[in-house]
Design a protein around this motif. Sequence first.
Motif, PDB file in Angstrom:
ATOM      1  N   THR A 182     -21.492 -54.924 -19.557  1.00  0.00           N
ATOM      2  CA  THR A 182     -21.824 -53.509 -19.332  1.00  0.00           C
ATOM      3  C   THR A 182     -20.585 -52.650 -19.098  1.00  0.00           C
ATOM      4  O   THR A 182     -20.705 -51.522 -18.624  1.00  0.00           O
ATOM      5  CB  THR A 182     -22.745 -53.379 -18.109  1.00  0.00           C
ATOM      6  OG1 THR A 182     -22.077 -53.916 -16.950  1.00  0.00           O
ATOM      7  CG2 THR A 182     -24.058 -54.119 -18.333  1.00  0.00           C
ATOM      8  N   SER A 200     -18.555 -50.757 -20.811  1.00  0.00           N
ATOM      9  CA  SER A 200     -18.530 -49.398 -21.352  1.00  0.00           C
ATOM     10  C   SER A 200     -19.933 -48.803 -21.486  1.00  0.00           C
ATOM     11  O   SER A 200     -20.099 -47.759 -22.123  1.00  0.00           O
ATOM     12  CB  SER A 200     -17.831 -49.395 -22.720  1.00  0.00           C
ATOM     13  OG  SER A 200     -18.593 -50.107 -23.682  1.00  0.00           O
ATOM     14  N   ALA A 201     -20.925 -49.452 -20.901  1.00  0.00           N
ATOM     15  CA  ALA A 201     -22.301 -48.978 -21.023  1.00  0.00           C
ATOM     16  C   ALA A 201     -22.543 -47.749 -20.155  1.00  0.00           C
ATOM     17  O   ALA A 201     -21.933 -47.583 -19.088  1.00  0.00           O
ATOM     18  CB  ALA A 201     -23.273 -50.084 -20.625  1.00  0.00           C
ATOM     19  N   SER A 202     -23.440 -46.899 -20.610  1.00  0.00           N
ATOM     20  CA  SER A 202     -23.853 -45.745 -19.817  1.00  0.00           C
ATOM     21  C   SER A 202     -24.800 -46.193 -18.712  1.00  0.00           C
ATOM     22  O   SER A 202     -25.316 -47.316 -18.719  1.00  0.00           O
ATOM     23  CB  SER A 202     -24.551 -44.723 -20.710  1.00  0.00           C
ATOM     24  OG  SER A 202     -25.800 -45.243 -21.178  1.00  0.00           O
ATOM     25  N   ASP A 203     -25.047 -45.312 -17.770  1.00  0.00           N
ATOM     26  CA  ASP A 203     -25.992 -45.624 -16.698  1.00  0.00           C
ATOM     27  C   ASP A 203     -27.373 -45.948 -17.258  1.00  0.00           C
ATOM     28  O   ASP A 203     -28.065 -46.860 -16.780  1.00  0.00           O
ATOM     29  CB  ASP A 203     -26.082 -44.463 -15.705  1.00  0.00           C
ATOM     30  CG  ASP A 203     -24.819 -44.289 -14.886  1.00  0.00           C
ATOM     31  OD1 ASP A 203     -24.006 -45.244 -14.842  1.00  0.00           O
ATOM     32  OD2 ASP A 203     -24.631 -43.207 -14.305  1.00  0.00           O
ATOM     33  N   ASP A 204     -27.783 -45.191 -18.288  1.00  0.00           N
ATOM     34  CA  ASP A 204     -29.096 -45.430 -18.887  1.00  0.00           C
ATOM     35  C   ASP A 204     -29.139 -46.796 -19.561  1.00  0.00           C
ATOM     36  O   ASP A 204     -30.141 -47.525 -19.452  1.00  0.00           O
ATOM     37  CB  ASP A 204     -29.406 -44.336 -19.911  1.00  0.00           C
ATOM     38  CG  ASP A 204     -30.727 -44.585 -20.631  1.00  0.00           C
ATOM     39  OD1 ASP A 204     -31.783 -44.538 -19.968  1.00  0.00           O
ATOM     40  OD2 ASP A 204     -30.703 -44.861 -21.857  1.00  0.00           O
ATOM     41  N   GLN A 205     -28.067 -47.162 -20.274  1.00  0.00           N
ATOM     42  CA  GLN A 205     -28.031 -48.471 -20.908  1.00  0.00           C
ATOM     43  C   GLN A 205     -28.090 -49.584 -19.871  1.00  0.00           C
ATOM     44  O   GLN A 205     -28.849 -50.544 -20.023  1.00  0.00           O
ATOM     45  CB  GLN A 205     -26.763 -48.608 -21.756  1.00  0.00           C
ATOM     46  CG  GLN A 205     -26.797 -47.812 -23.042  1.00  0.00           C
ATOM     47  CD  GLN A 205     -25.485 -47.874 -23.794  1.00  0.00           C
ATOM     48  OE1 GLN A 205     -24.412 -47.750 -23.195  1.00  0.00           O
ATOM     49  NE2 GLN A 205     -25.562 -48.088 -25.097  1.00  0.00           N
ATOM     50  N   ARG A 248     -29.381 -49.529 -16.924  1.00  0.00           N
ATOM     51  CA  ARG A 248     -30.732 -49.584 -16.370  1.00  0.00           C
ATOM     52  C   ARG A 248     -31.658 -50.341 -17.315  1.00  0.00           C
ATOM     53  O   ARG A 248     -32.425 -51.224 -16.878  1.00  0.00           O
ATOM     54  CB  ARG A 248     -31.266 -48.170 -16.139  1.00  0.00           C
ATOM     55  CG  ARG A 248     -32.722 -48.124 -15.664  1.00  0.00           C
ATOM     56  CD  ARG A 248     -33.244 -46.705 -15.630  1.00  0.00           C
ATOM     57  NE  ARG A 248     -33.159 -46.027 -16.915  1.00  0.00           N
ATOM     58  CZ  ARG A 248     -33.996 -46.248 -17.931  1.00  0.00           C
ATOM     59  NH1 ARG A 248     -35.004 -47.121 -17.801  1.00  0.00           N
ATOM     60  NH2 ARG A 248     -33.851 -45.583 -19.063  1.00  0.00           N
ATOM     61  N   THR A 280     -20.726 -56.639 -15.488  1.00  0.00           N
ATOM     62  CA  THR A 280     -19.389 -56.380 -16.006  1.00  0.00           C
ATOM     63  C   THR A 280     -18.792 -57.688 -16.496  1.00  0.00           C
ATOM     64  O   THR A 280     -19.234 -58.787 -16.138  1.00  0.00           O
ATOM     65  CB  THR A 280     -18.486 -55.783 -14.922  1.00  0.00           C
ATOM     66  OG1 THR A 280     -18.265 -56.782 -13.902  1.00  0.00           O
ATOM     67  CG2 THR A 280     -19.109 -54.533 -14.308  1.00  0.00           C
ATOM     68  N   ASP A 287     -26.759 -49.573 -28.721  1.00  0.00           N
ATOM     69  CA  ASP A 287     -26.673 -50.585 -27.676  1.00  0.00           C
ATOM     70  C   ASP A 287     -25.957 -51.829 -28.185  1.00  0.00           C
ATOM     71  O   ASP A 287     -25.076 -52.374 -27.506  1.00  0.00           O
ATOM     72  CB  ASP A 287     -28.071 -50.971 -27.189  1.00  0.00           C
ATOM     73  CG  ASP A 287     -28.841 -49.805 -26.584  1.00  0.00           C
ATOM     74  OD1 ASP A 287     -28.189 -48.886 -26.046  1.00  0.00           O
ATOM     75  OD2 ASP A 287     -30.081 -49.811 -26.660  1.00  0.00           O
ATOM     76  N   GLN A 345     -22.251 -51.267 -28.468  1.00  0.00           N
ATOM     77  CA  GLN A 345     -21.572 -51.310 -27.169  1.00  0.00           C
ATOM     78  C   GLN A 345     -21.442 -52.748 -26.675  1.00  0.00           C
ATOM     79  O   GLN A 345     -20.380 -53.156 -26.168  1.00  0.00           O
ATOM     80  CB  GLN A 345     -22.347 -50.460 -26.157  1.00  0.00           C
ATOM     81  CG  GLN A 345     -21.820 -50.538 -24.721  1.00  0.00           C
ATOM     82  CD  GLN A 345     -22.506 -51.625 -23.906  1.00  0.00           C
ATOM     83  OE1 GLN A 345     -23.735 -51.730 -23.920  1.00  0.00           O
ATOM     84  NE2 GLN A 345     -21.732 -52.440 -23.208  1.00  0.00           N
ATOM     85  N   ASP A 391     -17.828 -54.719 -26.152  1.00  0.00           N
ATOM     86  CA  ASP A 391     -17.408 -55.228 -24.849  1.00  0.00           C
ATOM     87  C   ASP A 391     -17.235 -56.740 -24.867  1.00  0.00           C
ATOM     88  O   ASP A 391     -16.357 -57.284 -24.181  1.00  0.00           O
ATOM     89  CB  ASP A 391     -18.430 -54.838 -23.776  1.00  0.00           C
ATOM     90  CG  ASP A 391     -18.277 -53.386 -23.326  1.00  0.00           C
ATOM     91  OD1 ASP A 391     -17.323 -52.725 -23.780  1.00  0.00           O
ATOM     92  OD2 ASP A 391     -19.116 -52.916 -22.532  1.00  0.00           O
TER      93      ASP A 391
END
Length: 344
Positions: free
Chosen positions: A243, A245-250, A252, A283, A315, A318, A322
């Motif tokens: 996670t 580089s993931a966004s908060d929404d991703q 979640r 992470t 998704d 990303q 990563d």
Amino acid sequence: MRKLGFLTIGRFDVDHPGPGIEETLQVIERAEALGFDSVWLRCRHFQPGISSPVAIMAAATQRTSRIELGTAVIPLGLENPVRLAEDLATVDILSGGRVNPGVSVGTPMLYDHYKTALYPESHDVQDFSKERVLRLLRSLRGEPVSDFEGVIGIEQFVRQVQPHSPGLAGRVWYGGGRESAIWAGQQGINYMTSSVVSTENISEGTESRDFATIQAEHIDAYRAHHPEPGKSRVSQGLVVIPTDSASDDQIRRYREYAASRFERTKSPQGARGMLFSPDYVGTSDELADQLFAHAGFTRADEVTFALPFTFAPADYNQIITDMAQELGPRLGWQPSTTHQGRAS
């Protein structure tokens, strides 16, 4: 860790399959640009996913130059091993020797619903045993499958499957529980693990074993029965979602996905006692710590992390970025520098 790869499901819209199939090919191109060693295709019949992984690999050979292309797995119950050998060898030659066929045996899923369409006159006498794998291996090794060799008119015929791709038989993979691991080792073929193990051979009254311990025991059994364990290849497959580089929404949604599948990891499922691994989300630092403590991971020097179902293209992009740029180096892996193209 020597090799880093991932498994993709290749999903598409039933009414408009073209964009989804193209997306799968773009994911393979992206993986090569990121330096991945391999991409594996999940084979799914009568579902909106990859039903013909060999065809997808053939297309991918024309868009890539280095990355290995695998199948995880082709269920041989729906295949004629001799014909499949012809297709695999053709694609392997097109790829320059990059095909890794992962196969399985057993009665195909939902077989009763389509067996008369698949085998109209022989559906009740089909042999779904490991002999099907041996037939494939004999064909790929160039052993005779025909008793005729000669010329008829201007046409030449030989006894072996054509084309022959030297080395392809040595890149065949087989997965399964402890007995399958032992059998794969005895055959000298490669062993593929996944996010599910069988507990059916664990005796009652013995100390309870968790997923990682059982998976490690299967890998140990494989190598103990391999004629050249130093040359054996074992790939570990888990759902691992970095996670960084993931966004908060991703993040979640990733955690909700893992949580929705956690209940099945608590105890063995079904008649064979199938035990599922939990999905790993976090992470790259967190994931590396978890994997280095995983008995199965520490036994394998190749991984094929499975991409989750139902996620969006952004998704997946990303996640694999990563994997290559953050998680892989923390696991001791470095991306290949021999690929063509660039990641952006």
